[in-house]
Design a protein around this motif. Structure first.
Motif, PDB file in Angstrom:
ATOM      1  N   GLY A   1       0.824  -1.201   0.000  1.00 55.47           N
ATOM      2  CA  GLY A   1       0.000   0.000   0.000  1.00 55.47           C
ATOM      3  C   GLY A   1       0.854   1.244   0.000  1.00 55.47           C
ATOM      4  O   GLY A   1       2.084   1.174  -0.062  1.00 55.47           O
ATOM      5  N   MET A   2       0.220   2.381   0.094  1.00 60.42           N
ATOM      6  CA  MET A   2       0.924   3.660   0.058  1.00 60.42           C
ATOM      7  C   MET A   2       1.925   3.780   1.209  1.00 60.42           C
ATOM      8  O   MET A   2       2.986   4.358   1.054  1.00 60.42           O
ATOM      9  N   TYR A   3       1.598   3.204   2.364  1.00 61.45           N
ATOM     10  CA  TYR A   3       2.448   3.341   3.548  1.00 61.45           C
ATOM     11  C   TYR A   3       3.073   2.021   3.988  1.00 61.45           C
ATOM     12  O   TYR A   3       3.459   1.869   5.121  1.00 61.45           O
TER      13      TYR A   3
END
Length: 130
Positions: free
Chosen positions: A32-34
């Protein structure tokens, strides 16, 4: 997933038999993005239910008083203090009742707890209906 261990332990008094089955390498993490996070799908729930039903069907003869499953994810995630966390789904069957628990990272708690709780409730309901 691959079965890692299948062991049964009997209490000293012989009244309790606990079968414990460990599976490794469940493909439940996505990038994911993080960082990595757990992704729980209907197909994965189907797979868990099939495995659990199959394992329970092999409990003939000297049946255990409870059966525990440990499904380890294939990837690890770091928490805020740098510890590695491997998502793990645990299921226990005792007297026809099912309880599930999840070990997850703080990141998964922050972004996925609602989906995890829903998956947990649906899995327990589905297993209990069999």
């Amino acid at each position: 997933m691959k079965i890692l261990f299948d062991e049964t332990f009997t209490s000293n008094d012989g009244k309790q038999r606990s079968r414990n089955i460990w599976y490794g390498y469940a493909d439940i993490s996505v990038e994911g993005m993080y960082g990595k996070s757990i992704k729980l799908t209907e197909d994965f729930m189907d797979q868990l239910c099939d495995i659990i039903k199959k394992d329970l069907s092999t409990n003939k003869g000297n049946a255990p008083t409870e059966t525990n499953w440990y499904f380890y994810g294939s990837a690890v995630t770091q928490d805020a203090i740098g510890d590695n966390i491997r998502p793990t789904i645990m299921v226990r069957e005792k007297a026809g009742m099912f309880i599930t628990n999840f070990n997850i990272s703080d990141h998964d708690f922050a972004v996925n707890i609602d989906a995890i709780l829903l998956f947990k409730a649906n899995l327990e309901k589905r297993l209990s209906s069999h």
